[in-house]
Design a protein around this motif. Structure first.
Motif, PDB file in Angstrom:
ATOM      1  N   GLN A  39       2.282  -1.773   5.196  1.00 15.40           N
ATOM      2  CA  GLN A  39       1.162  -1.827   4.235  1.00 15.40           C
ATOM      3  C   GLN A  39       1.705  -2.121   2.843  1.00 15.40           C
ATOM      4  OE1 GLN A  39      -0.946   1.937   4.526  1.00 15.40           O
ATOM      5  NE2 GLN A  39      -1.900   1.402   6.479  1.00 15.40           N
ATOM      6  N   HIS A  40       2.849  -1.518   2.547  1.00 14.93           N
ATOM      7  CA  HIS A  40       3.463  -1.711   1.236  1.00 14.93           C
ATOM      8  C   HIS A  40       3.915  -3.178   1.073  1.00 14.93           C
ATOM      9  CE1 HIS A  40       6.312   0.312  -1.913  1.00 14.93           C
ATOM     10  NE2 HIS A  40       5.727  -0.762  -2.388  1.00 14.93           N
ATOM     11  N   PHE A 110      -5.714  -4.839  -5.096  1.00 14.88           N
ATOM     12  CA  PHE A 110      -5.602  -6.294  -5.134  1.00 14.88           C
ATOM     13  C   PHE A 110      -6.871  -7.000  -4.664  1.00 14.88           C
ATOM     14  CE2 PHE A 110      -1.157  -4.735  -4.830  1.00 14.88           C
ATOM     15  CZ  PHE A 110      -0.871  -4.961  -6.169  1.00 14.88           C
ATOM     16  N   GLU A 157       9.884  -3.458 -11.174  1.00 15.77           N
ATOM     17  CA  GLU A 157       8.522  -3.032 -11.549  1.00 15.77           C
ATOM     18  C   GLU A 157       8.491  -2.512 -12.980  1.00 15.77           C
ATOM     19  OE1 GLU A 157       5.869  -3.625  -9.982  1.00 15.77           O
ATOM     20  OE2 GLU A 157       6.180  -3.477  -7.827  1.00 15.77           O
ATOM     21  N   MET A 195      -7.320   4.844  -8.188  1.00 14.00           N
ATOM     22  CA  MET A 195      -7.522   4.869  -6.730  1.00 14.00           C
ATOM     23  C   MET A 195      -6.273   4.444  -5.966  1.00 14.00           C
ATOM     24  SD  MET A 195     -11.284   3.122  -6.530  1.00 14.00           S
ATOM     25  CE  MET A 195     -12.641   3.700  -7.560  1.00 14.00           C
ATOM     26  N   SER A 204      -6.394  13.491   2.478  1.00 17.07           N
ATOM     27  CA  SER A 204      -5.294  12.606   2.865  1.00 17.07           C
ATOM     28  C   SER A 204      -4.776  13.007   4.241  1.00 17.07           C
ATOM     29  CB  SER A 204      -4.183  12.696   1.811  1.00 17.07           C
ATOM     30  OG  SER A 204      -3.005  12.124   2.303  1.00 17.07           O
TER      31      SER A 204
HETATM   32  N1  ACO Z   1      -5.378   1.147  -0.750  1.00 10.66           N
HETATM   33  C1  ACO Z   1      -5.569   0.901   0.566  1.00 10.66           C
HETATM   34  N2  ACO Z   1      -5.430   1.876   1.499  1.00 10.66           N
HETATM   35  C2  ACO Z   1      -5.099   3.108   1.075  1.00 10.66           C
HETATM   36  C3  ACO Z   1      -4.876   3.418  -0.274  1.00 10.66           C
HETATM   37  C4  ACO Z   1      -5.030   2.366  -1.213  1.00 10.66           C
HETATM   38  N3  ACO Z   1      -4.893   2.558  -2.527  1.00 10.66           N
HETATM   39  N4  ACO Z   1      -4.551   4.725  -0.377  1.00 10.66           N
HETATM   40  C5  ACO Z   1      -4.572   5.223   0.871  1.00 10.66           C
HETATM   41  N5  ACO Z   1      -4.914   4.257   1.738  1.00 10.66           N
HETATM   42  C6  ACO Z   1      -5.097   4.388   3.180  1.00 10.66           C
HETATM   43  C7  ACO Z   1      -3.826   4.823   3.863  1.00 10.66           C
HETATM   44  O1  ACO Z   1      -3.012   3.709   4.109  1.00 10.66           O
HETATM   45  C8  ACO Z   1      -4.360   5.481   5.104  1.00 10.66           C
HETATM   46  O2  ACO Z   1      -4.799   4.483   6.035  1.00 10.66           O
HETATM   47  P1  ACO Z   1      -4.211   4.339   7.543  1.00 10.66           P
HETATM   48  O3  ACO Z   1      -4.306   5.681   8.180  1.00 10.66           O
HETATM   49  O4  ACO Z   1      -5.065   3.306   8.189  1.00 10.66           O
HETATM   50  O5  ACO Z   1      -2.803   3.881   7.416  1.00 10.66           O
HETATM   51  C9  ACO Z   1      -5.605   6.164   4.603  1.00 10.66           C
HETATM   52  O6  ACO Z   1      -6.000   5.456   3.428  1.00 10.66           O
HETATM   53  C10 ACO Z   1      -5.437   7.642   4.299  1.00 10.66           C
HETATM   54  O7  ACO Z   1      -4.599   7.874   3.164  1.00 10.66           O
HETATM   55  P2  ACO Z   1      -3.354   8.898   3.147  1.00 10.66           P
HETATM   56  O8  ACO Z   1      -3.466   9.832   4.303  1.00 10.66           O
HETATM   57  O9  ACO Z   1      -3.241   9.503   1.801  1.00 10.66           O
HETATM   58  O10 ACO Z   1      -2.157   7.868   3.429  1.00 10.66           O
HETATM   59  P3  ACO Z   1      -0.625   7.932   2.979  1.00 10.66           P
HETATM   60  O11 ACO Z   1      -0.050   9.280   3.247  1.00 10.66           O
HETATM   61  O12 ACO Z   1       0.030   6.754   3.591  1.00 10.66           O
HETATM   62  O13 ACO Z   1      -0.663   7.759   1.371  1.00 10.66           O
HETATM   63  C11 ACO Z   1      -0.066   5.988  -0.170  1.00 10.66           C
HETATM   64  C12 ACO Z   1      -1.127   6.565   0.780  1.00 10.66           C
HETATM   65  C13 ACO Z   1       0.152   6.973  -1.320  1.00 10.66           C
HETATM   66  C14 ACO Z   1      -0.579   4.653  -0.717  1.00 10.66           C
HETATM   67  C15 ACO Z   1       1.273   5.791   0.613  1.00 10.66           C
HETATM   68  O14 ACO Z   1       1.048   5.042   1.783  1.00 10.66           O
HETATM   69  C16 ACO Z   1       2.345   5.134  -0.176  1.00 10.66           C
HETATM   70  O15 ACO Z   1       2.987   5.749  -1.016  1.00 10.66           O
HETATM   71  N6  ACO Z   1       2.653   3.826   0.120  1.00 10.66           N
HETATM   72  C17 ACO Z   1       3.740   3.091  -0.463  1.00 10.66           C
HETATM   73  C18 ACO Z   1       3.372   2.495  -1.773  1.00 10.66           C
HETATM   74  C19 ACO Z   1       2.468   1.294  -1.672  1.00 10.66           C
HETATM   75  O16 ACO Z   1       2.098   0.843  -0.605  1.00 10.66           O
HETATM   76  N7  ACO Z   1       2.116   0.720  -2.791  1.00 10.66           N
HETATM   77  C20 ACO Z   1       1.329  -0.495  -2.756  1.00 10.66           C
HETATM   78  C21 ACO Z   1       0.707  -0.786  -4.037  1.00 10.66           C
HETATM   79  S1  ACO Z   1       1.845  -1.014  -5.315  1.00 10.66           S
HETATM   80  C22 ACO Z   1       2.258  -2.647  -5.398  1.00 10.66           C
HETATM   81  O17 ACO Z   1       2.322  -3.308  -4.432  1.00 10.66           O
HETATM   82  C23 ACO Z   1       2.544  -3.252  -6.751  1.00 10.66           C
END
Ligand code: ACO
Length: 311
Positions: A39-40, A110, A157, A195, A204
């Protein structure tokens, strides 16, 4: 109940050790990492689109060069993260297929449009600022390849964040119209930036497990609060107003209190119904199709190199 191997695994993490690709790991640990890391990675490559929109319209050659470099960095971040995810035994092509088919998640942020030039500055300042807040703790996450990828990503970043702030500072010294563009961009990006940290801790689903495994070091709500605390003084320095009438300093807690986030909007965007979700996926699909010849050429070149013993 945990079996002996899992107890040993948890102990290894609790002592602050990294888990490496060849180590034994519980299947759920592997799955959760594949989920989060892919996802990241997707967020990085979809994140190129809102800013890419402005490359041809950047107001000066200097700003154009900076923006091209930044968007290219994001492609690089996507590549490190896809590679790091592949160490868990998945194929990047399959991950990418999931993204193009609309099955994979990527950051909600995004899916918002970039309507004026100040949006580019605000993305650097707020979106990359929020990303850094969330990603610095990931440099200490328990999975070695993810943690190491995050070190370089965070350095880049923080450069992105500063260029955004610098762009906005310059616009805020400009004309009345330029100041209004900055305020308009901040009004639109502030809430979606909050968000980015994900749902509240109580909602979560993955947090408990991810914390226990040392993947998540700091909770969604704690990171969101740190972001607000760090950002309010920067907004004052810029001379803009954050669009939240409930935002105020709380002497007792030593934190800024803020208003209620629209979680309905968040889940709508996450589930595919934001302003730009369809457009983002359509653009990625077209790029994949139109880029086929580049992939073929790169593969032919690599085959030639190996046939000629690398010369
Ligand atoms: N956008 C889209 N989906 C999201 C977001 C968001 N902002 N926040 C949470 N979700 C999704 C999770 O992916 C999860 O979905 P899934 O079960 O289908 O995978 C669901 O909502 C429930 O959320 P959480 O239980 O809180 O999920 P998680 O423990 O993974 O925490 C977080 C979410 C904080 C985003 C974590 O995955 C993370 O730290 N990811 C790495 C950082 C990242 O991906 N950054 C991307 C944006 S920054 C950039 O690209 C510049």
């Amino acid at each position: 109940a945990l079996n002996e191997r899992e107890v040993e695994f948890n102990g290894h993490i609790a002592e602050g050790n990294f888990v490496e690709p060849a180590d034994w790991m519980p299947e759920r640990y592997r799955k959760t990492l594949i989920r989060q890391m892919s996802q990241h990675a997707h967020s990085e490559v979809v994140g190129m689109l809102p800013e890419g929109n402005w490359i041809l319209r950047a107001p000066t050659l200097k700003r154009k060069a900076i923006l091209i470099a930044k968007v290219q960095d994001e492609a690089g971040h996507g590549l490190y993260l896809y590679s790091a995810t592949e160490t868990l035994g998945v194929d990047r092509e399959n991950l990418y297929e999931d993204l193009l088919a609309g099955r994979a998640k990527y950051s909600s942020i995004f899916n918002y449009p970039t309507l004026n030039w100040a949006d580019v500055g605000v993305i650097g300042w707020l979106v990359d600022g929020a990303a850094i807040m969330n990603q610095v703790p990931l440099t200490r996450c328990s999975y070695g390849p993810y943690a190491r990828a995050m070190v370089r990503i965070c350095k880049e970043e923080s450069f992105h964040q500063r260029q955004g702030f610098d762009l906005l500072l310059q616009m805020m010294q400009g004309t009345h119209e330029q100041k209004e563009m900055v305020q308009d961009a901040v009004n639109r990006w502030w809430w979606p930036s909050l968000m980015m940290f994900g749902p509240e801790d109580k909602d979560s689903v993955h947090s408990d497990e991810s914390k226990a495994w040392g993947i998540k070091r700091i909770s969604n709500d704690e990171l969101r609060q740190s972001f607000v605390d760090a950002t309010v003084p920067q907004a004052e320095l810029l001379g803009i107003t954050l669009p939240d009438p409930d935002l105020k300093w709380d002497e007792n807690t030593g934190h800024y209190r803020f208003g209620k986030i629209d979680w309905d909007e968040f889940w709508r965007v996450v589930s595919g119904d934001g302003l730009c979700n369809r457009d983002r996926i359509a653009t990625k699909k077209a790029a994949w199709r139109e880029g086929a010849w580049v992939r073929e050429a790169a593969q032919a070149y690599a085959r030639n190199l190996s046939n000629n013993g690398g010369k």
